[in-house]
Design a protein around this motif. Structure first.
Motif, PDB file in Angstrom:
ATOM      1  N   ALA A  55       0.814  -1.217   0.000  1.00  0.00           N
ATOM      2  CA  ALA A  55       0.000   0.000   0.000  1.00  0.00           C
ATOM      3  C   ALA A  55       0.847   1.265   0.000  1.00  0.00           C
ATOM      4  N   GLY A  56       2.173   1.112  -0.020  1.00  0.00           N
ATOM      5  CA  GLY A  56       3.045   2.276  -0.003  1.00  0.00           C
ATOM      6  C   GLY A  56       3.170   2.907   1.372  1.00  0.00           C
ATOM      7  N   PHE A  57       3.046   2.090   2.396  1.00  0.00           N
ATOM      8  CA  PHE A  57       3.113   2.591   3.770  1.00  0.00           C
ATOM      9  C   PHE A  57       4.134   1.751   4.539  1.00  0.00           C
ATOM     10  N   PRO A  58       5.420   2.114   4.481  1.00  0.00           N
ATOM     11  CA  PRO A  58       6.430   1.355   5.225  1.00  0.00           C
ATOM     12  C   PRO A  58       6.233   1.514   6.725  1.00  0.00           C
ATOM     13  N   VAL A  59       6.262   0.405   7.438  1.00  0.00           N
ATOM     14  CA  VAL A  59       6.060   0.415   8.888  1.00  0.00           C
ATOM     15  C   VAL A  59       7.194  -0.334   9.565  1.00  0.00           C
ATOM     16  N   VAL A  60       7.343  -0.077  10.856  1.00  0.00           N
ATOM     17  CA  VAL A  60       8.311  -0.790  11.674  1.00  0.00           C
ATOM     18  C   VAL A  60       7.549  -1.828  12.491  1.00  0.00           C
ATOM     19  N   PRO A  61       7.796  -3.115  12.274  1.00  0.00           N
ATOM     20  CA  PRO A  61       7.031  -4.146  12.984  1.00  0.00           C
ATOM     21  C   PRO A  61       7.299  -4.122  14.489  1.00  0.00           C
ATOM     22  N   TYR A  62       6.235  -4.240  15.252  1.00  0.00           N
ATOM     23  CA  TYR A  62       6.349  -4.402  16.697  1.00  0.00           C
ATOM     24  C   TYR A  62       5.446  -5.580  17.072  1.00  0.00           C
ATOM     25  N   PRO A  63       5.956  -6.814  16.906  1.00  0.00           N
ATOM     26  CA  PRO A  63       5.119  -8.005  17.138  1.00  0.00           C
ATOM     27  C   PRO A  63       4.812  -8.232  18.612  1.00  0.00           C
ATOM     28  N   VAL A  64       3.611  -8.702  18.862  1.00  0.00           N
ATOM     29  CA  VAL A  64       3.163  -9.038  20.219  1.00  0.00           C
ATOM     30  C   VAL A  64       2.412 -10.366  20.142  1.00  0.00           C
ATOM     31  N   ASP A  65       1.860 -10.794  21.260  1.00  0.00           N
ATOM     32  CA  ASP A  65       0.951 -11.940  21.273  1.00  0.00           C
ATOM     33  C   ASP A  65       1.632 -13.223  20.795  1.00  0.00           C
ATOM     34  N   TYR A  66       2.790 -13.510  21.346  1.00  0.00           N
ATOM     35  CA  TYR A  66       3.493 -14.750  20.988  1.00  0.00           C
ATOM     36  C   TYR A  66       2.785 -15.964  21.596  1.00  0.00           C
ATOM     37  N   THR A  67       2.857 -17.084  20.894  1.00  0.00           N
ATOM     38  CA  THR A  67       2.305 -18.337  21.411  1.00  0.00           C
ATOM     39  C   THR A  67       3.391 -19.368  21.681  1.00  0.00           C
ATOM     40  N   THR A  68       4.636 -19.052  21.330  1.00  0.00           N
ATOM     41  CA  THR A  68       5.754 -19.960  21.554  1.00  0.00           C
ATOM     42  C   THR A  68       6.845 -19.247  22.346  1.00  0.00           C
ATOM     43  N   PHE A  69       7.770 -20.036  22.921  1.00  0.00           N
ATOM     44  CA  PHE A  69       8.860 -19.477  23.716  1.00  0.00           C
ATOM     45  C   PHE A  69      10.045 -19.049  22.853  1.00  0.00           C
TER      46      PHE A  69
END
Length: 270
Positions: free
Chosen positions: A211-225
């Protein structure tokens, strides 16, 4: 039609639904002349539940998704804004009960609120309309308008996008809302954090890029260690099936989005 088809398709293709349907058909078939086929159906469904619900298979499916994008290195520079993808709330129950009820992905809201407190000058964007076929239910934005200020974020910092029904529309409508028009240089000096579930991040980053919108990923909600411990024996059928279902849905979504041109890579990378 893409939205409607994807919802109907997943009603059948969801691993739990598909295996339960196969099991039911097999059980009925045991009382017909197709007993051999019925026994095979029952056996396949039982094996499917065991494979997906117990043991390391569900972790092996979801780990590549969760590990694809890491959080920004610390110390992290103050971002221009924080984008929260919907999908973490239970709007109908929240409205009925007068409460703030979250789904398994509710940490999107919690961690985004923590980021907003950490970076008080950052704008906050919540994007998420009605992601189900019934368009007459409560929207996530309706609850987010109450929940985010209650979590200590000043209302004047927050903007809401309530038209999107899926991740593709999250990206398109958010970009349109934040900076409509033809100017293409507005993002050069800006940093926007994208907060969504780790397993959903590859597809999310892909559609925002397209979409032409570069973002910086900030992942949350992990299900694994994130270690060897993820691949031991599991003894929670519901947890294993839920994790496997999420992973399979994302892989199907990645393929569908790439084939439909909604992303430019099959498995977006950092």
């Amino acid at each position: 039609m893409f939205f409607q088809f994807s919802k109907v398709f997943w009603l059948v293709a969801a691993p739990g639904n598909l295996l339960a349907l196969l099991l039911t058909m097999g059980a009925i078939g045991l009382f017909t002349r197709f007993q051999r086929t019925a026994r095979a159906a029952v056996s396949v469904s039982a094996f499917g539940f065991l494979l997906l619900g117990f043991g390391p298979f569900s972790a092996a499916l979801i780990r590549p998704l969760e590990d694809r994008f890491a959080r920004p290195a610390e110390p992290m520079a103050a971002p221009t804004g924080i984008i929260i993808l919907g999908g973490g709330l239970k709007p109908a129950i929240s409205r009925a009960r007068g409460s703030f009820d979250v789904q398994e992905a509710g940490s999107r809201m919690i961690e985004a609120a923590a980021l907003a407190q950490r970076f008080p000058q950052a704008r906050v964007v919540f994007t998420g309309g009605i992601g189900v076929l019934d368009q007459n239910v409560a929207t996530e934005v309706e609850i987010a308008r109450l929940m985010l200020p209650a979590m200590g974020i000043a209302p004047e910092r927050i903007v809401y996008e309530d038209r999107s029904r899926n991740t593709h529309e999250n990206a398109l409508f958010t970009r349109e809302m934040l900076k409509p028009g033809a100017e293409e240089t507005w993002l050069e000096a800006e940093t926007w954090l994208l907060v969504t579930s780790s397993w959903h991040m590859p597809r999310s980053v892909g559609v925002f890029r397209a979409a032409g919108f570069p973002v910086v990923p900030y992942p949350v909600d992990y299900t694994t260690f994130g270690g060897a411990g993820d691949f031991g024996a599991g003894f929670d059928l519901v947890d294993g099936m839920t994790r496997a279902s999420r992973a399979i849905r994302e892989y199907i979504g990645l393929v569908a989005y790439r084939l439909s041109g909604r992303t430019k890579a099959l498995f977006p990378a950092p």
